[in-house]
Design an enzyme around this catalytic site. Structure first.
Site, PDB file in Angstrom:
ATOM      1  N   GLU A 296      -0.124  -2.095 -20.694  1.00 36.58           N
ATOM      2  CA  GLU A 296      -0.185  -2.827 -21.821  1.00 36.58           C
ATOM      3  C   GLU A 296      -1.505  -3.742 -22.018  1.00 36.58           C
ATOM      4  OE1 GLU A 296       2.363  -2.755 -20.264  1.00 36.58           O
ATOM      5  OE2 GLU A 296       4.294  -2.330 -21.426  1.00 36.58           O
ATOM      6  N   ASP A 338     -40.705   1.287 -20.367  1.00 37.56           N
ATOM      7  CA  ASP A 338     -42.158   1.544 -20.894  1.00 37.56           C
ATOM      8  C   ASP A 338     -42.777   0.596 -20.350  1.00 37.56           C
ATOM      9  OD1 ASP A 338     -44.227   1.939 -22.603  1.00 37.56           O
ATOM     10  OD2 ASP A 338     -43.643   0.421 -24.190  1.00 37.56           O
ATOM     11  N   ASP A 599     -39.843  -1.811 -26.049  1.00 35.84           N
ATOM     12  CA  ASP A 599     -40.143  -2.848 -27.040  1.00 35.84           C
ATOM     13  C   ASP A 599     -40.738  -2.097 -28.231  1.00 35.84           C
ATOM     14  OD1 ASP A 599     -42.465  -2.528 -26.106  1.00 35.84           O
ATOM     15  OD2 ASP A 599     -42.709  -4.839 -25.704  1.00 35.84           O
ATOM     16  N   ASP A 603     -40.356   3.793 -28.801  1.00 35.21           N
ATOM     17  CA  ASP A 603     -39.359   3.710 -27.665  1.00 35.21           C
ATOM     18  C   ASP A 603     -38.082   3.958 -28.444  1.00 35.21           C
ATOM     19  OD1 ASP A 603     -41.149   3.074 -25.441  1.00 35.21           O
ATOM     20  OD2 ASP A 603     -40.932   1.126 -26.260  1.00 35.21           O
ATOM     21  N   ASN A 667       7.407   2.212  -9.265  1.00 37.62           N
ATOM     22  CA  ASN A 667       8.485   1.800 -10.011  1.00 37.62           C
ATOM     23  C   ASN A 667       9.280   2.936 -10.934  1.00 37.62           C
ATOM     24  OD1 ASN A 667       8.569  -0.535  -8.332  1.00 37.62           O
ATOM     25  ND2 ASN A 667       7.606  -1.750 -10.091  1.00 37.62           N
ATOM     26  N   ASN A 692       8.003  -5.545 -16.771  1.00 38.49           N
ATOM     27  CA  ASN A 692       6.736  -5.147 -17.225  1.00 38.49           C
ATOM     28  C   ASN A 692       5.825  -6.268 -17.584  1.00 38.49           C
ATOM     29  OD1 ASN A 692       5.093  -2.586 -17.114  1.00 38.49           O
ATOM     30  ND2 ASN A 692       4.898  -2.876 -19.376  1.00 38.49           N
ATOM     31  N   ASP A 696       2.796  -7.994 -16.104  1.00 36.16           N
ATOM     32  CA  ASP A 696       1.414  -8.177 -16.824  1.00 36.16           C
ATOM     33  C   ASP A 696       0.786  -9.578 -16.784  1.00 36.16           C
ATOM     34  OD1 ASP A 696       1.093  -5.391 -17.100  1.00 36.16           O
ATOM     35  OD2 ASP A 696       2.062  -5.298 -19.135  1.00 36.16           O
TER      36      ASP A 696
END
Length: 865
Positions: A296, A338, A599, A603, A667, A692, A696
């Protein structure tokens, strides 16, 4: 030019892609141009037909589309479904938490991206604001957006060229086209028909976005808006971008989780129903298992970790427009860049001052600086001469001059001091040498014979091979009255020597390239400049310069042949925008994760095609719009810092994924097996969801954790096979100790269902949370301590879990207070699990350590704290 024809071609701009090969009369016919410029009415009609002289804005998602794009990711859909099902089956709190976490993650990601886009827009630069055109018989200033094909343009030094145009007349006119072609020196432009095959070699054409450096020109506008060289590059922004490496990998991980979740739910539900267990209880348990398998917090951990990376990069003067680009920068294996303004300073400098024999001598540079100060054109080379000898003109005054003549490629001044009057001429070597009869030898002179002429020409050629551009300097004493210089006066000169110029590499370039190479990132130069110049630069900054491919070479290669060449070639010159695009695609096809730093207007296609596009402050608006990040300091060292930051960020994301995958997998397998073999549910659905949630929450500190140096040493991308191996080894180990716990509870302590659930809940929480300190590092946990915030979140969650069965809230979740002997046994099992996990950890990581595939298929070694 002919008068307007009866009818214009349907698509005249499309038919004039190589307009520089045509005469003004041919273009005038194609565009139906009147001789004296357009009338206001005709210009308005053409503006309606061709559209404004601007580019379509790059596609940008609305906030709603940005949210929906994130919501449709497999992982987001799994979380949303889990939240809805949880609420629908009575777990309002758990379901609401899941949905809230998902909404917060998507919101943070969307807001961060929006803020970065706003910052990037503020950095954008206009191509031009005003243009001078001939309307109704007179030159007037108009908005650049109102320029149309067929307009007569007048362009002076300092103007930004508003459209692609053919020169009709010019006077000492040069244009800076670095943003278009990568050429750092001003390019002479003059009227005439050209046979050039590419725009970069067309001396009779002007291109939108270039800057007039010297002189003045009148030109016929041929292409506007998206029909210009600039516009075709900008058009790449309107194309849909391919998913980035991070997006591809996260999508793949979401699919793996979805398949595992669906498979486990179906198997468990089918097994319990077939054994005659209660259908509703089985359904609730299966849903809880599905939620338990779902990571989650992954969206939030990912977003917070990337956002922290973006904040740290902002302190290093980098604007991150796309959060996932931080990871992609860490995954980069090849950086294409470049030359002008990134590897070099884009400032012409005086590199050498040589006498006629090739020995170092300041006299040629001093004389040239006097000429530049008194009567130069203030171009890039004159500026370099003045910077090299700023005091050269203090004892001299201007007595006469002849401005630089681009057809003769020579200019002269008559310089007067208290003791003498001297004519000083400088210009193209071949033009100066033809006018010299003597050469300087010390304080005297010697004849400039054929051998001396050949030696000087050979010296110029040798300097060119080193990537240096030369001018020759000559002088002669002035006799007679002081006056302006004539062409006849530029004869019988004394050859003083040569001044050689370079666009030098930045002082930090070589060290930054070496640092990137040490980090597993190879650098390649993709330039529009001369291959000889590119070869010299490659050697100066430590890249392989033995072989340089030119645009003509690239044009003659098939895609397969190019894919072979890019593996061994580091330097490319005289490239068109589409050829840079081809090189990047060839590198990607060979497995590289490609970054591009540029730049210029030329490019933009490469920036769009690359996995990670980097531009700089002061770059063209097109380049900035195409980039994923904008560097406020155009230095490769900043890129190297960003690579390190990207890898550190990904390492912490990978920690959560590894921890969650191994713990959740173990688990859930244990629960699935127990739910089928035991006569009661091994853990209630609410207990699974609480387990859970607490787990978390214990990992919220991961984005703030430290990372070991070896975790950032090489490019990193997701390794699904390695992740599955890791989850299988430690997940099955977790299940094994769960089964030991089951046996202990049932056969030794004869635990009741409530005692079984409570004790296993406590054992599960202890092993899941404490193993974080083992899994988070490749080293020994006691030798590599986590950040205090991770320790605090982990131990706080564990304390809450341990205390719950002893509080009044225990009844809400079906807990009971287990006896001390049972807790002691479970504690011993947990310690045994942690010791075994530490011993097995090298084996779980071995698959990752052994693999070291190249480029895009290179997989991240297990991230270390």
């Amino acid at each position: 030019m002919p008068k307007a024809a009866a009818q214009e071609p349907s698509t005249p701009q499309d038919s004039l892609r190589t307009f520089w090969t045509l005469s003004p009369e041919q273009i005038g016919t194609a565009l139906a141009c009147p001789t004296g410029g357009l009338s206001s009415q005709e210009a308005a009609r053409r503006l309606d037909r061709y559209g404004p002289n601007s580019d379509a804005a790059p596609k940008a998602d609305s906030r709603l589309r940005a949210v929906l794009r994130r919501m449709l990711e497999p992982l987001s859909l799994i979380l949303l479904a889990a939240g809805i099902v949880s609420v629908g089956t009575g777990d309002t709190v758990g379901g609401s938490i899941i949905v809230a976490i998902l909404a917060l993650s998507i919101g943070l990601d969307t807001v961060q991206e929006g803020q970065a886009m706003t910052a990037a827009a503020e950095l954008s630069r206009s191509v031009a604001l005003k243009a001078e055109v001939k309307r109704d018989g007179a030159f007037v200033q108009i908005d650049v957006n109102e320029v149309v094909p067929g307009d007569l343009l007048r362009i002076r030094a300092g103007d930004i060229i508003p459209a692609d145009a053919l020169i009709l007349e010019s006077s000492a006119f040069t244009a800076g086209e670095a943003a278009l072609t990568g050429e750092p020196y001003p390019v002479e432009k003059r009227a005439g028909v050209s046979t050039a095959k590419s725009a970069s070699q067309a001396a009779n054409a002007l291109f939108r976005g270039a800057v007039a450096q010297t002189g003045e020109a009148t030109a016929l506008a041929v292409g506007t808006g998206r029909s210009t060289l600039f516009g075709s590059a900008a058009a790449a922004l309107a194309e849909n971008a391919d998913p980035s490496p991070f997006q591809r990998d996260l999508h793949q991980f979401g699919l793996v989780v979805a398949r595992a979740t669906m498979g486990l739910v179906v198997v468990v539900l089918a097994a319990r129903v077939s054994l005659g267990r209660d259908v509703l209880d089985s359904l609730l348990f299966a849903v809880a298992l599905a939620v338990g398998l779902t990571p989650e917090l992954l969206p939030m951990i990912t977003t917070v970790t990337l956002s922290r990376g973006a904040i740290r990069m902002a302190r290093r003067k980098v604007i991150v427009k796309r959060l996932a680009a931080i990871h992609d920068l860490g995954a980069m294996t090849v950086l294409c860049t470049d030359k002008t303004g990134t590897l070099t300073s884009a400032e012409i400098t005086l590199a050498r001052s040589l006498d006629p024999t090739g020995a170092k001598d300041v006299r040629p540079a001093t004389l040239a600086a006097v000429a530049a100060i008194l009567g130069g054109d203030r171009g890039a080379m004159d500026a370099a001469l003045i910077a090299g000898s700023p005091a050269a003109g203090k004892d001299w005054s201007l007595a006469g001059r002849r401005a630089f003549d681009f057809s003769r490629r020579i200019g002269s001044v008559l310089a007067s001091s208290q003791s003498e009057v001297v004519l000083i001429a400088k210009g193209a070597p071949e033009a100066i040498l033809d006018r010299c009869t003597l050469k300087r030898i010390g304080t005297g002179t010697a004849p400039m014979d054929t051998a001396a002429q050949a030696a000087a020409a050979a010296q110029v050629q040798a300097l060119a091979q080193d990537g240096l551009r030369c001018i020759a300097v000559a002088s002669r004493p002035w006799t007679g009255a002081v006056r302006d210089v004539s062409v006849e006066d530029e004869s019988d000169l004394v050859f003083e020597g040569l001044c050689a110029f370079a666009d030098p590499p930045k002082a930090t370039a070589a060290a930054a390239i070496a640092r990137l190479a040490a980090a597993g990132v190879s650098v390649k130069i993709l330039s529009g400049d001369d291959p000889i110049v590119v070869k010299r630069l490659a050697g100066l900054v430590g890249l392989r310069g033995e072989k340089v491919l030119s645009g003509a070479d690239i044009a003659g290669l098939s895609h397969d042949a190019l894919a072979v060449q890019v593996r061994s070639v580091d330097a490319y010159g005289r490239l068109a925008p589409d050829q840079k695009f081809r090189i990047i695609k060839a590198l990607q096809a060979s497995g590289a994760v490609v970054g591009y730093l540029g730049d210029g207007i030329n490019d933009a296609p490469a920036l769009k095609a690359a996995d990670i596009g980097l531009s700089v402050d002061g770059a063209t608006g097109v380049a900035q719009a195409a980039a994923d990040m904008i560097l406020l300091d155009s230095d490769l060292a900043v890129v190297a810092d960003g690579v390190d930051e990207g890898r550190r960020t990904f390492a912490n994301i990978l920690k959560y994924v590894r921890m969650g995958a191994s713990s959740n997998f173990g688990n859930m397998i244990s629960m699935a097996v127990a739910s089928v073999t035991l006569p009661f549910l091994p853990m209630l659905p609410t207990q699974i969801l609480l387990n859970n949630l607490l787990y978390d929450l214990s990992e919220i500190g991961i984005p703030f954790d430290t990372v070991r140096p070896e975790a950032t040493a090489q490019p990193q991308v997701w390794d699904m096979n390695g992740l599955l191996r890791f989850a299988a080894v430690l997940g099955l180990l977790s299940s094994l100790f769960d089964f030991i716990t089951f046996g202990t509870l049932i056969w030794i302590f004869k635990a009741s269902p409530d005692e079984f659930r409570t004790t296993w809940f406590l054992e599960s929480m202890a092993t899941q949370i404490l193993v974080i300190f083992i899994i988070r590092t490749n080293g020994r946990p006691w030798a590599d301590l986590p950040r205090p915030i991770l320790t605090a979140t982990s131990l706080t969650a564990l304390l809450v879990a341990m205390a719950l069965p002893c509080t009044p809230m225990s009844a809400w979740f079906g807990f009971v207070t287990p006896p001390a002997s049972l807790l002691a046994a479970i504690g011993a099992i947990a310690v045994g699990y942690l010791i075994t996990a530490e011993l097995l950890k090298p084996f779980a990581l071995a698959g990752l350590a052994r693999r070291n595939p190249p480029a895009r298929h290179r997989r991240a070694p297990a991230a270390s704290a």
